[in-house]
Design an enzyme around this catalytic site. Structure first.
Site, PDB file in Angstrom:
ATOM      1  N   CYS A   8      -2.624 -28.060  40.116  1.00  0.00           N
ATOM      2  CA  CYS A   8      -4.006 -27.585  40.032  1.00  0.00           C
ATOM      3  C   CYS A   8      -4.927 -28.738  40.431  1.00  0.00           C
ATOM      4  CB  CYS A   8      -4.329 -27.010  38.654  1.00  0.00           C
ATOM      5  SG  CYS A   8      -4.312 -28.193  37.308  1.00  0.00           S
ATOM      6  N   ARG A  14      -4.765 -26.039  33.818  1.00  0.00           N
ATOM      7  CA  ARG A  14      -3.870 -24.956  34.228  1.00  0.00           C
ATOM      8  C   ARG A  14      -2.432 -25.388  34.518  1.00  0.00           C
ATOM      9  NH1 ARG A  14      -7.468 -23.155  39.091  1.00  0.00           N
ATOM     10  NH2 ARG A  14      -7.687 -25.433  39.074  1.00  0.00           N
ATOM     11  N   ASP A 125     -10.073 -21.137  36.430  1.00  0.00           N
ATOM     12  CA  ASP A 125     -10.044 -22.493  35.873  1.00  0.00           C
ATOM     13  C   ASP A 125     -10.827 -22.543  34.559  1.00  0.00           C
ATOM     14  OD1 ASP A 125     -10.029 -25.159  35.348  1.00  0.00           O
ATOM     15  OD2 ASP A 125     -10.480 -25.771  37.406  1.00  0.00           O
TER      16      ASP A 125
HETATM   17  P1  4NP Z   1      -7.557 -27.892  36.114  1.00  0.00           P
HETATM   18  O1  4NP Z   1      -9.075 -27.894  35.650  1.00  0.00           O
HETATM   19  O2  4NP Z   1      -7.530 -28.032  37.601  1.00  0.00           O
HETATM   20  O3  4NP Z   1      -7.025 -26.575  35.657  1.00  0.00           O
HETATM   21  O4  4NP Z   1      -6.897 -29.056  35.396  1.00  0.00           O
HETATM   22  C1  4NP Z   1      -9.980 -28.941  35.974  1.00  0.00           C
HETATM   23  C2  4NP Z   1     -10.016 -30.067  35.199  1.00  0.00           C
HETATM   24  C3  4NP Z   1     -10.941 -31.073  35.491  1.00  0.00           C
HETATM   25  C4  4NP Z   1     -11.798 -30.934  36.571  1.00  0.00           C
HETATM   26  C5  4NP Z   1     -11.737 -29.800  37.340  1.00  0.00           C
HETATM   27  C6  4NP Z   1     -10.826 -28.810  37.049  1.00  0.00           C
HETATM   28  N1  4NP Z   1     -12.768 -31.929  36.847  1.00  0.00           N
HETATM   29  O5  4NP Z   1     -13.588 -31.728  37.761  1.00  0.00           O
HETATM   30  O6  4NP Z   1     -12.775 -32.968  36.177  1.00  0.00           O
END
Ligand code: 4NP
Length: 156
Positions: A8, A14, A125
């Site tokens: 991800c 995720r 997300d």
């Molecule tokens: P993930 O969610 O891709 O499901 O882990 C996110 C976690 C952090 C960030 C973006 C998406 N961020 O911009 O820090």
């Protein structure tokens, strides 16, 4: 040994959720000697961080452990070494390709690819939606279908 990498953006919401759920299912199926599992992200904001509190909380609620997991970046070697690189959304699929060449034996796709009648094509997300329950339900459904696919395809 079949290896599966969940990908991800941040590798804190995720894909660690998918890694933990899939590992739990693989353990229940007594296939830990045959399927290796990891997760990684395409963004470097949260390197070496444990899963997000929301991911930890829902996993705990469901009785699934995620102890010791920390985030890391996708590597060029991953794209050669892993049989399955399973992304959460279309952006992940595009971003992963910037880390290296996809190996001949590597399947690159999304978790939703394994659900024939999927009503969703991307895992939302929860870092932005705040809805870890919704994400859990979709990831859980996807992981079940992925494991069925792998067992059938590789005779496990
Ligand atoms: P993930 O969610 O891709 O499901 O882990 C996110 C976690 C952090 C960030 C973006 C998406 N961020 O911009 O820090």
């Amino acid at each position: 040994m079949i290896n599966v990498l969940f990908v991800c953006l941040g590798n804190i919401c995720r894909s660690p959720m998918a890694e933990a759920i899939f590992r739990d299912r693989v353990e229940s199926a007594k296939l830990t000697d045959q399927i290796q599992i990891d997760s990684a992200g395409t963004g470097s904001w949260h390197l070496n961080h444990p899963p997000h509190q929301g991911t930890q909380k829902i996993l705990k609620q469901k009785g699934i452990g995620c102890e010791g997991m920390v985030s890391r970046l996708v590597t060029a070697a991953d794209l050669q070494d892993y049989h399955y690189v399973i992304c959460m959304d279309d952006r992940n699929v595009n971003d992963v390709k910037t880390f290296g060449t996809i190996g001949e034996g590597t399947f690159l796709g999304k978790l939703s690819d394994f659900i024939t009648d999927a009503t969703w094509s991307e895992v939302p997300d929860p870092y932005y939606t705040g809805d870890f329950d919704e994400t859990y339900e979709l990831v859980s459904e996807g992981c079940a279908s992925l494991l069925t696919h792998i067992r059938e395809k590789h005779g496990l």
